[in-house]
Design an enzyme around this catalytic site. Sequence first.
Site: not given
Length: 431
Positions: A322, A339, A390
């Site tokens: 991630h 995030d 991401c």
Amino acid sequence: MVFFKWALTFQGALASNRKRGGSKRCNPHFNHKNKTLHSNSLVFQRFKKLRFSSMDQSPEKASSSLNDTVSRLPRHPDSKLHVPKEVQAPVKHLKFGLSIPNPNPNHDFLSKKLSNAKKEAFGSFKYINKDKEVVTVEEDDEDSGSWLMADALDKLSLNHSDNGSKAYNKLLKSAERRTNKLKDSGPQVKVVTHELFVPLTKDELAEVSHAFSAENKKKILVSHENSSIDIRGEVLQCLKPGSWLNDEVINLYLELLKERENREPKKFLKCHFFNTFFYKKLVSSEGGCNYKAVKRWTSQRKLGYCLFDCDKIFVPIHKDIHWCLAVINKKDRKFQYLDSLRGRDGKVLNTLANYFVEEVRDKSRQDIDISSWEREHVEDLPAQKNGFDCGMFMLKYIDFYSRGLSLSFGQEHMRYFRSRTAKEILRLRAD
């Protein structure tokens, strides 16, 4: 006289045998059911000879006799089933490159890593302040949902026809609506510019499509001289929808953003873009800040400018599977963490705070007081809705922040941003 004594002896022996019951040969009335006492004794049975003759018995009787005999033999303990050892074999892969977890993750390294990453990401939702309004992008009923994420973006990426223009306007209005909501929630929010969503031309689309083709898989498509980064076709393919972004593409794009700033310094904030290896080098094995490991990365001779003079310093963070972003925001006196899964990590912010203090002390011989600086986990930001975008979200956080803009985009823009980023890398120029 002798013969007479012998006859008497014979008669006496015969009479004695009759008293004892006789035998089968000498006594026709011998009863086979009568058994002497010693025939039932354990000693007699022990020395008794077993007979398994199929000639004297029928098959049924022979089988019955054999079973009776076997039943008297001592039994051995039942054998236990052998428990097979677990084998690390290939597993079926799902759509986005994920694998089916092993039922026992303690014996499967990759599954354990995936499980920990998912727990860390989705466990962070408990930190979200639910009292704050979540900014969403509303679409018209007739064009909302999957059509906007698939068909509209496909048309936007394919041509400049009327349908493509409609899709472009749709995405632009979506970004503007988010910007208006952000403006209502707080001051100092710049309006998104149209140049961020300009559709690709036919020539640009053809160039990207050709770069993604199988014939260019092993070819070096781009060589960036200043960073010594070479991009092969197979590396660039990480920008195709459904793929995870890799280090080479991310680092080259960050180099292009710095070159864009140098071309038009009045249009963009003064920024520094660390590559994806910086934070791994900075963090020590104990989890603290190892400044000595990165001390020479930011000499003024190497950079051409002083890091302390930058408005924002961007630090990509890679957590196993991630991508996240950390920002040393000197302009607003903040340490920020972004995030796309709304995760939080205070250790990252603490590490960067310690690094910045050491960096200023080493390069300028001064001590900076950061006690009043805010440590912010940015919550009002575009969030991903799948398992592979991401990295693209992280790059667009950097792109928009380096312009001084609000994060006025969403999941529906990711497909377009992938094609646009591929075009900019192929031409070694970020727009």
